[in-house]
Design a protein around this motif. Structure first.
Motif, short mmCIF file in Angstrom:
data_model
loop_
_atom_site.label_atom_id
_atom_site.label_comp_id
_atom_site.label_asym_id
_atom_site.label_seq_id
_atom_site.Cartn_x
_atom_site.Cartn_y
_atom_site.Cartn_z
N THR A 13 1.02 -0.94 0.22
CA THR A 13 0.11 0.23 0.08
C THR A 13 0.65 1.24 -0.02
O THR A 13 2.27 0.90 -0.02
CB THR A 13 -1.11 -0.15 1.20
OG1 THR A 13 -0.16 0.19 2.21
CG2 THR A 13 -1.94 -1.08 1.51
N ALA A 14 -0.03 2.12 -0.71
CA ALA A 14 0.95 3.49 -0.18
C ALA A 14 2.09 3.84 1.18
O ALA A 14 3.04 4.26 1.63
CB ALA A 14 0.10 4.44 -0.60
N ALA A 15 1.18 3.63 2.39
CA ALA A 15 1.48 3.64 3.33
C ALA A 15 2.49 3.07 3.85
O ALA A 15 3.48 3.23 4.06
CB ALA A 15 -0.17 2.89 4.73
N THR A 16 2.20 1.80 3.49
CA THR A 16 3.37 0.72 3.39
C THR A 16 5.22 0.78 2.48
O THR A 16 6.02 1.06 3.47
CB THR A 16 2.93 -0.83 2.66
OG1 THR A 16 1.86 -0.87 3.70
CG2 THR A 16 4.59 -1.33 3.08
N LYS A 17 4.64 1.81 1.30
CA LYS A 17 5.95 2.36 0.28
C LYS A 17 6.31 3.80 1.25
O LYS A 17 7.39 3.31 1.07
CB LYS A 17 5.38 1.88 -0.58
CG LYS A 17 5.01 1.69 -1.29
CD LYS A 17 4.32 2.60 -2.58
CE LYS A 17 3.85 1.09 -3.99
NZ LYS A 17 3.68 0.95 -4.99
N GLU A 18 5.71 4.12 1.80
CA GLU A 18 6.31 5.50 2.63
C GLU A 18 6.63 5.04 3.83
O GLU A 18 7.72 4.96 4.40
CB GLU A 18 5.10 6.04 3.15
CG GLU A 18 5.23 7.38 3.58
CD GLU A 18 4.07 8.59 4.40
OE1 GLU A 18 5.01 9.42 4.96
OE2 GLU A 18 3.50 8.65 3.54
N ARG A 19 6.60 3.95 4.81
CA ARG A 19 6.68 3.80 5.51
C ARG A 19 8.53 2.39 5.42
O ARG A 19 9.22 3.41 6.15
CB ARG A 19 5.85 2.45 6.65
CG ARG A 19 6.60 1.94 7.89
CD ARG A 19 5.57 1.31 8.44
NE ARG A 19 5.54 0.40 7.72
CZ ARG A 19 6.00 -1.61 7.30
NH1 ARG A 19 6.65 -1.32 8.14
NH2 ARG A 19 4.98 -1.74 6.27
N LEU A 20 8.48 2.87 4.47
CA LEU A 20 10.22 1.57 3.94
C LEU A 20 10.61 2.67 3.34
O LEU A 20 11.73 2.12 2.61
CB LEU A 20 9.62 0.02 3.17
CG LEU A 20 8.74 -0.46 4.16
CD1 LEU A 20 8.12 -1.78 2.90
CD2 LEU A 20 9.53 -1.30 5.21
N SER A 21 10.69 4.09 2.92
CA SER A 21 11.20 5.25 2.08
C SER A 21 11.24 4.56 1.05
O SER A 21 12.78 4.53 0.54
CB SER A 21 12.30 5.32 2.66
OG SER A 21 12.15 5.59 4.47
N LEU A 22 10.04 3.79 -0.16
CA LEU A 22 10.57 3.53 -1.38
C LEU A 22 9.51 3.97 -2.28
O LEU A 22 8.85 4.55 -1.76
CB LEU A 22 9.57 1.97 -1.67
CG LEU A 22 10.65 0.58 -0.11
CD1 LEU A 22 9.38 0.09 -0.21
CD2 LEU A 22 11.56 0.65 -0.89
#
Length: 53
Positions: free
Chosen positions: A44-53
């Protein structure tokens, strides 16, 4: 995945799971949610942001 893993049409014939049916359809959405993925298995967008992707 093989059809035998994606359908619950046939119970296991041997081993500790003998007589039990595949529960992938129940488990996969829970796994995706725990990983922070959408229902299609994508981050998800939140996961990508959390992982700095």
């Amino acid at each position: 995945m093989p059809a035998r893993l994606t359908t619950a049409a046939e119970a296991c014939k041997t081993g500790p799971a003998k007589g039990k049916f595949n529960e992938l359809a129940t488990m996969l959405p829970l796994y995706y949610e725990a990983r922070g993925w959408d229902p299609e298995g994508r981050p998800t967008a939140a996961t990508k942001e959390r992982l700095s992707l």
